[in-house]
Scaffold this active site. Structure first.
Site, PDB file in Angstrom:
ATOM      1  N   ASP A 111       0.861  -1.190   0.000  1.00 51.80           N
ATOM      2  CA  ASP A 111       0.000   0.000   0.000  1.00 51.80           C
ATOM      3  C   ASP A 111       0.900   1.244   0.000  1.00 51.80           C
ATOM      4  O   ASP A 111       1.338   1.702  -1.052  1.00 51.80           O
ATOM      5  CB  ASP A 111      -0.924  -0.075   1.230  1.00 51.80           C
ATOM      6  CG  ASP A 111      -1.962   1.040   1.265  1.00 51.80           C
ATOM      7  OD1 ASP A 111      -1.958   1.894   0.365  1.00 51.80           O
ATOM      8  OD2 ASP A 111      -2.782   1.052   2.197  1.00 51.80           O
ATOM      9  N   PHE A 159     -10.056  -0.655   0.330  1.00 50.86           N
ATOM     10  CA  PHE A 159      -9.648  -1.528   1.426  1.00 50.86           C
ATOM     11  C   PHE A 159     -10.110  -2.950   1.127  1.00 50.86           C
ATOM     12  O   PHE A 159     -11.300  -3.233   1.058  1.00 50.86           O
ATOM     13  CB  PHE A 159     -10.170  -1.054   2.783  1.00 50.86           C
ATOM     14  CG  PHE A 159      -9.364  -1.665   3.889  1.00 50.86           C
ATOM     15  CD1 PHE A 159      -8.160  -1.105   4.282  1.00 50.86           C
ATOM     16  CD2 PHE A 159      -9.788  -2.849   4.499  1.00 50.86           C
ATOM     17  CE1 PHE A 159      -7.383  -1.700   5.276  1.00 50.86           C
ATOM     18  CE2 PHE A 159      -9.019  -3.439   5.495  1.00 50.86           C
ATOM     19  CZ  PHE A 159      -7.813  -2.866   5.880  1.00 50.86           C
ATOM     20  N   ARG A 172     -10.015 -12.789   7.243  1.00 53.50           N
ATOM     21  CA  ARG A 172      -8.812 -13.418   6.678  1.00 53.50           C
ATOM     22  C   ARG A 172      -9.114 -14.742   5.973  1.00 53.50           C
ATOM     23  O   ARG A 172      -8.422 -15.126   5.041  1.00 53.50           O
ATOM     24  CB  ARG A 172      -7.788 -13.714   7.786  1.00 53.50           C
ATOM     25  CG  ARG A 172      -7.090 -12.494   8.343  1.00 53.50           C
ATOM     26  CD  ARG A 172      -5.844 -12.930   9.121  1.00 53.50           C
ATOM     27  NE  ARG A 172      -5.382 -11.902  10.044  1.00 53.50           N
ATOM     28  CZ  ARG A 172      -4.597 -10.883   9.699  1.00 53.50           C
ATOM     29  NH1 ARG A 172      -4.175 -10.747   8.464  1.00 53.50           N
ATOM     30  NH2 ARG A 172      -4.215  -9.989  10.606  1.00 53.50           N
TER      31      ARG A 172
HETATM   32  P1  IMP Z   1       2.146  -0.498   3.644  1.00 51.49           P
HETATM   33  O1  IMP Z   1       3.262  -0.500   4.643  1.00 51.49           O
HETATM   34  O2  IMP Z   1       1.322   0.752   3.682  1.00 51.49           O
HETATM   35  O3  IMP Z   1       2.602  -0.847   2.238  1.00 51.49           O
HETATM   36  O4  IMP Z   1       1.073  -1.570   4.104  1.00 51.49           O
HETATM   37  C1  IMP Z   1       1.361  -2.897   4.146  1.00 51.49           C
HETATM   38  C2  IMP Z   1       0.458  -3.632   5.107  1.00 51.49           C
HETATM   39  O5  IMP Z   1      -0.741  -2.907   5.460  1.00 51.49           O
HETATM   40  C3  IMP Z   1       0.001  -4.899   4.454  1.00 51.49           C
HETATM   41  O6  IMP Z   1       0.893  -5.951   4.698  1.00 51.49           O
HETATM   42  C4  IMP Z   1      -1.346  -5.120   5.077  1.00 51.49           C
HETATM   43  O7  IMP Z   1      -1.214  -5.874   6.275  1.00 51.49           O
HETATM   44  C5  IMP Z   1      -1.867  -3.755   5.410  1.00 51.49           C
HETATM   45  N1  IMP Z   1      -2.782  -3.277   4.343  1.00 51.49           N
HETATM   46  C6  IMP Z   1      -2.558  -2.304   3.444  1.00 51.49           C
HETATM   47  N2  IMP Z   1      -3.613  -2.153   2.617  1.00 51.49           N
HETATM   48  C7  IMP Z   1      -4.536  -3.071   3.016  1.00 51.49           C
HETATM   49  C8  IMP Z   1      -5.861  -3.430   2.525  1.00 51.49           C
HETATM   50  O8  IMP Z   1      -6.418  -2.885   1.550  1.00 51.49           O
HETATM   51  N3  IMP Z   1      -6.482  -4.436   3.199  1.00 51.49           N
HETATM   52  C9  IMP Z   1      -5.920  -5.085   4.263  1.00 51.49           C
HETATM   53  N4  IMP Z   1      -4.695  -4.790   4.723  1.00 51.49           N
HETATM   54  C10 IMP Z   1      -4.015  -3.785   4.113  1.00 51.49           C
HETATM   55 MG    MG Z   2      -3.133  -6.273   8.354  1.00 47.83          MG
END
Ligand code: IMP
Ligand code: MG
Length: 180
Positions: A111, A159, A172
């Site tokens: 993300d 999301f 999950r």
């Molecule tokens: P980042 O560090 O923002 O890239 O986010 C990574 C982590 O955030 C992922 O491994 C997920 O656990 C959680 N995450 C980010 N976007 C989503 C989503 O749309 N649904 C569920 N979990 C998310």
């Molecule tokens: Mg998570």
């Protein structure tokens, strides 16, 4: 879509984004690509980032036709405070040594990229022979310092839950991926 499955945690899924069949086909293809990218002597170590990657990792390693080892790590982007500090802590460290091995980090979704951007330098310090990221989903809202070599789907900026991904620990276990 089954009503009871889709309404956990007091939230409702608005739509199915990837069906179980679509995910299954894509994961098999990713396994084949990974199998072609390494040789049997490469000492492959597949490291799943918990918890989100647990189902993806289980399916992915069964689609890789090479000798490999599996390990896990748990990273938290939250420090002792309840606000996100942007720091990554390793709450569980892989038991396996990474040194001189061909390491693939398996992530559910990219993300903001914060998790990976901070985790990768920590793992590089352990001197793997190679280090690659395999992500099931990539929202493409950011570019990582190390872009995943394998991505399952370019995901919508919504999301998403299911197939390992959670909303407050719910959803999950859904066999498909949906949007809240
Ligand atoms: P980042 O560090 O923002 O890239 O986010 C990574 C982590 O955030 C992922 O491994 C997920 O656990 C959680 N995450 C980010 N976007 C989503 C989503 O749309 N649904 C569920 N979990 C998310
Ligand atoms: Mg998570």
């Amino acid at each position: 879509m089954s009503g009871s499955l889709a309404q956990l945690g007091g939230r409702e899924l608005t739509r199915t984004v990837y069906t179980a069949e679509e995910i299954g086909e894509r994961v098999k293809a990713m396994g084949a690509e990974i199998s072609e990218s390494y040789g049997a002597g490469d000492d492959l170590l597949v490291v799943g980032l918990l918890k989100g990657s647990f189902i993806f990792l289980a399916d992915l390693v069964r689609a890789i036709e090479l000798p490999l080892h599996v390990d896990f790590l748990v990273a938290s982007s939250y420090g002792p405070a309840t606000v996100s500090s942007g720091n990554v802590q390793l709450l569980y460290d892989p038991e396996a040594s990474l040194e001189e091995r061909s390491v693939i980090i398996v992530e559910d979704i990219v993300d903001s990229g914060n998790t990976m951007n901070r985790l990768i330098p920590l793992l590089e310090e352990r001197r793997p022979r190679s280090l690659e990221i395999c992500a099931l989903l990539h929202k493409r809202v950011t570019q990582l310092a190390l872009e995943p070599r394998w991505v399952g789907f370019d995901a919508p900026n919504e999301f998403l839950v299911g197939y390992g991904l959670d909303f407050s620990e719910s959803f999950r276990h859904l066999p498909y991926i949906g949007s809240l």
